[in-house]
Enzyme design. Structure first.
Site, PDB file in Angstrom:
ATOM      1  N   PHE A 147       0.869  -1.188   0.000  1.00 59.38           N
ATOM      2  CA  PHE A 147       0.000   0.000   0.000  1.00 59.38           C
ATOM      3  C   PHE A 147       0.898   1.228   0.000  1.00 59.38           C
ATOM      4  CE2 PHE A 147      -2.406   3.580   1.445  1.00 59.38           C
ATOM      5  CZ  PHE A 147      -3.575   3.452   0.700  1.00 59.38           C
ATOM      6  N   ASP A 234       9.506   3.127   1.802  1.00 56.05           N
ATOM      7  CA  ASP A 234       8.298   3.912   2.076  1.00 56.05           C
ATOM      8  C   ASP A 234       8.022   3.816   3.576  1.00 56.05           C
ATOM      9  OD1 ASP A 234       5.820   4.976   2.502  1.00 56.05           O
ATOM     10  OD2 ASP A 234       4.849   3.977   0.819  1.00 56.05           O
ATOM     11  N   LYS A 275       2.756  11.553   6.914  1.00 57.98           N
ATOM     12  CA  LYS A 275       1.974  11.385   8.139  1.00 57.98           C
ATOM     13  C   LYS A 275       2.581  12.094   9.362  1.00 57.98           C
ATOM     14  CE  LYS A 275       0.048   6.905   6.708  1.00 57.98           C
ATOM     15  NZ  LYS A 275      -1.390   6.913   6.589  1.00 57.98           N
TER      16      LYS A 275
END
Ligand SMILES: Cc1ncc(COP(=O)(O)O)c(C=O)c1O
Length: 427
Positions: A147, A234, A275
């Site tokens: 994801f 990531d 985030k």
């Protein structure tokens, strides 16, 4: 009702979203209007533990005063200049972040998906200009069940049918291999000279908090070096202390984290952050790399009106300061161990939950039911009634990711709520 009036009914707020908003999410039916530290309150005034942290964006806790102050001070001074001009905050932030993560350069973006897109573009350009791959032939290896966000290119290499179906035609140039499988990685690397990079999540969060085997990331990095391929981490979800280190791939940093091994072997060639880089206060993402890689990006190649704006820069610095000053990585290690050990004690007495897995405070429980079942959702609904908010990643997996500012007492209170709730379900 005037739009200036406060909403005091969950039912009304949900009906508003339902009628006027696109239905691209399936939220738990709770309407939040306030947050502080590890707690959030709904519009009726009920208090909950937040056990999702906005998918690991609110690592520093809701409305952390240092982050909020940095944001509001900057908002009163200068908000946006675009990159048509310099601003007096971006350089300071870039210096601070590159020193923190030990890279030469940072490219600022806003969301996680944008940062992933940026990393893919840098990787391709590096492949053509530095590695010498023929134009338009570069391929990037990705993992099954990845994801990385929602853009057209990113969903092109997703294997989630809901995220992909009817969004084609898809972007070419990606090869998918099994996660946590070094042989599969080497197989592709040795048979294909056009590989530019390997994009990987250090722990697959959305897939259900899959922690790879010990040595997988360092092995993958070594293979990338052997075949002159960029290792792209990531860390949008795993980064910023979530898994007990400043980064899940934490390398040669000099942070104050006493659990940091200081070993440089899994330093990514390209690091993607988002985030919690802002503590959830503002959309801030970034791509970091050294000059030999980031140097391929020249004026006009890439950009964003908001990327690198003064508020984002101020918020980014404050959010990282909080992580360091409050030793959130250490807290994540200690509370994570406590969480898994307490849940394991309960799991040994029940057939309802198969296992708990994770690292630091990124954890998940695996319910003894099918992926298509609604058990995880039903449990999350019951957890909500009992004062704790969490969300399934699949029909049988619930992710638990509280803010890292949680105390031991609060964590034990949450464990008690989770166990009490699970006991309400038959096994
Ligand atoms: C590993 C990873 N990469 C990228 C993203 C996309 O981030 P955003 O939703 O900010 O675009 C996410 C979001 O959950 C993520 O977990």
């Amino acid at each position: 009702m005037s739009i200036l009036e406060n909403i005091t009914s969950s039912k009304y707020a949900i009906a508003l979203e339902d009628k006027h908003g696109a239905h691209n999410y399936h939220p738990l039916p709770v309407v939040l209007s306030r947050g502080e530290g590890v707690y959030v309150w709904d519009v009726e005034g009920k208090k909950y533990y937040d056990f999702l942290s906005a998918y690991s964006a609110v690592n520093q806790g809701h409305c952390h005063p240092k982050i909020v102050n940095a944001m509001t001070d900057q908002a009163k001074t200068l908000t946006l200049t675009s990159r048509a001009f310099y601003n007096d905050m971006l350089g300071k932030y870039e210096k601070y972040a590159t020193e923190t993560f030990h890279f030469d350069k940072l490219l600022p973006m806003n969301t996680g998906a944008e940062a992933v897109e940026t990393a893919l573009k840098i990787c391709r350009k590096w492949a053509y200009e530095e590695k010498g791959i023929a134009e338009n032939n570069a391929e990037i290896i990705v993992c099954e069940n990845n994801f990385h966000g929602r853009t057209t290119t990113i969903i092109s290499f997703s294997n989630d049918p809901v995220a992909r179906k009817n969004f084609g035609p898809y972007t070419d140039g990606f090869i998918k291999i099994e996660y946590d499988n070094l042989e599969a990685l080497e197989e592709v690397l040795k048979s294909n000279d056009n590989i530019a990079g390997f994009l990987v999540e250090p722990i697959q969060g959305e897939a259900g908090v899959y922690v790879p085997s010990e040595g997988y990331l360092s092995g993958a990095k070594a293979l990338c070096e052997k075949y002159n391929v960029l290792f792209i981490a990531d860390e949008v979800q795993t980064g910023i202390a979530r898994t007990g280190r400043l980064l899940a791939t934490c390398g040669n940093c000099s942070c104050s984290d006493k659990h940091c091994s200081g070993t440089p072997e899994i330093k990514p060639d390209i690091l993607i952050l988002g985030k919690a880089l802002s503590g959830g206060a503002y959309p801030v993402s970034a791509v970091l790399a050294n000059d030999n890689i980031m140097g391929v990006i020249r004026p006009g190649n890439h950009g964003s009106t908001f990327g690198g704006n003064p508020i984002a820069a101020a918020v980014g610095m404050a959010a990282l300061e909080v992580v360091k000053n409050e030793e959130l990585a250490n807290n994540a290690v200690e509370l994570g161990e406590l969480f898994r050990s307490e849940l394991n004690k309960f799991i040994s007495t029940t057939n309802l939950v198969n296992s708990v897995r994770g690292k630091g405070l990124l954890n998940a429980i695996l319910i003894n039911d099918s992926e298509e079942s609604s058990t995880a959702w039903d449990i999350c609904m019951a957890l909500k009634e009992n004062g704790l908010l969490a969300k399934p990643t699949h029909g049988n997996i619930i992710r638990f990711a509280p803010p890292l500012v949680m105390t031991k007492e609060q964590l034990l209170d949450c464990v008690a709520i989770i166990i009490k709730t699970l006991k309400e379900f038959k096994n």
